[in-house]
Design an enzyme around this catalytic site. Sequence first.
Site, short mmCIF file in Angstrom:
data_model
loop_
_atom_site.label_atom_id
_atom_site.label_comp_id
_atom_site.label_asym_id
_atom_site.label_seq_id
_atom_site.Cartn_x
_atom_site.Cartn_y
_atom_site.Cartn_z
N LYS A 164 -5.97 -17.52 -2.22
CA LYS A 164 -6.37 -18.81 -2.80
C LYS A 164 -5.47 -19.16 -3.98
O LYS A 164 -5.69 -20.13 -4.67
CB LYS A 164 -7.82 -18.74 -3.28
CG LYS A 164 -8.83 -18.49 -2.19
CD LYS A 164 -10.22 -18.46 -2.80
CE LYS A 164 -11.25 -17.98 -1.81
NZ LYS A 164 -12.49 -17.56 -2.52
N HIS B 106 8.07 3.69 -5.43
CA HIS B 106 6.91 4.22 -4.70
C HIS B 106 6.76 5.67 -5.18
O HIS B 106 7.03 6.62 -4.44
CB HIS B 106 7.21 4.15 -3.20
CG HIS B 106 6.03 4.38 -2.31
ND1 HIS B 106 4.80 4.81 -2.76
CD2 HIS B 106 5.90 4.22 -0.97
CE1 HIS B 106 3.98 4.90 -1.73
NE2 HIS B 106 4.62 4.55 -0.64
N ARG C 264 -0.66 -1.79 -4.04
CA ARG C 264 0.59 -2.04 -3.30
C ARG C 264 0.79 -3.55 -3.27
O ARG C 264 -0.13 -4.30 -2.92
CB ARG C 264 0.50 -1.50 -1.89
CG ARG C 264 1.68 -1.99 -1.05
CD ARG C 264 1.84 -1.26 0.23
NE ARG C 264 2.27 0.11 0.01
CZ ARG C 264 2.70 0.92 0.97
NH1 ARG C 264 2.76 0.49 2.21
NH2 ARG C 264 3.08 2.15 0.71
N ARG D 223 -0.60 5.00 6.28
CA ARG D 223 -0.57 6.30 5.64
C ARG D 223 -0.99 6.29 4.19
O ARG D 223 -1.87 7.02 3.76
CB ARG D 223 0.86 6.84 5.64
CG ARG D 223 1.16 7.96 6.52
CD ARG D 223 2.67 7.96 6.77
NE ARG D 223 3.06 6.65 7.24
CZ ARG D 223 3.00 6.29 8.50
NH1 ARG D 223 2.59 7.13 9.40
NH2 ARG D 223 3.34 5.07 8.88
N THR D 224 -0.33 5.44 3.39
CA THR D 224 -0.54 5.52 1.95
C THR D 224 -1.97 5.14 1.60
O THR D 224 -2.64 5.83 0.84
CB THR D 224 0.48 4.61 1.22
OG1 THR D 224 1.78 4.97 1.65
CG2 THR D 224 0.40 4.77 -0.28
#
Length: 343
Positions: free
Chosen positions: A117, A166, A138, A88-89
């Site tokens: 890495k 959030h 995120r 969704r986000t």
Amino acid sequence: MTQETQPVTQDLSLEREAQVASFYKENTPPIRNFKGRDILLAEQFDRESLEILFHETSKMEELLKERKITDLLSPFILATLFYEPSTRTRLSFETSMVRLGGKVISESSVQFSSQMKGEVLEDTIRVVEECADVIALRHPKEGSAQKAADFAFIPIINAGDGGGQHPTQAFLDVYTIKKELGRLEDFTITMLGDLRFGRTVHSLTYLLLLFPNISLHFVAPAYLKMPEGILRFLERKGVEFSQTNQLDEKTYDSDVVYVTRVQEERIKEFDSFGPQRAELLKNSYQLPADFPKISKAIILHPLPRLNEIPPEVDQSPTAAFFRQSSYGIPIRMALLKLVLLGN
Ligand code: NCD
């Protein structure tokens, strides 16, 4: 070991308290002109900044009704860096940019990322800011959006930082409450579920305390209680709240019930007992299927849901979680427009 797989060993509530304290120490004024601003925490907003955002959001809703693509953001590129799962986000950030005529570059799989890495976030951000005009980030670690913003010259939008915050989800949550209840004052909200590791309820709590006569009711198993730092903050602000570990009369009498899933992935990594704990907590609460027949409360959920809201609830007019999810696009369109072009 990469940053993603490092176990979270710190006390989240104390860390959160420190974050809030340092924010207030700096005494940053609430956002007025959005242009070029990082969007990291709900605490950057007051009622006026939310009004600016919501005014822009309703304009975007009109635009969306006509399903038109505009060229408002055509000179700009959004980079979405998602180092945790998301449907969704990420899609709503990307759709929002495309609908406003902007371009999107995306890194959605940490597996193929230089972070794998062992590259530190600062270096990744330094490189990505050469490619884009705004970054939606995120990341599994609390505080990472702030860290990225400390290094970046372009705006960083926090799209979820571990068990931290959030804010863009909270904007659409508050927008949904306004739409569904027709007011942003005089109501009782129950937050039910994983209030400890679920970041959406942290941001939502900070936004709700901006409004008058809102009573907060927290329902969670003891291990998943709202962090102490946030509770102490509410006490300092004189905001009314109550807590319990099971659905009670106050839950049924609420105007809004905001349900969240158990954040299994974060519980598992918290300490060596995590995996067993997550297993025990997974099925520890559920909204009863007949809840909408007994309660007038609108039912919200940031999604994805697991088993905490049974599908029988979906047909009820008070089940508002898919309407809530749909506001993600106009909210993020408004935010991108404001951050890139100003108010
Ligand atoms: C939430 C999140 O990522 O914090 N989801 C979302 O953004 N809609 C809630 C969750 O994952 O449980």
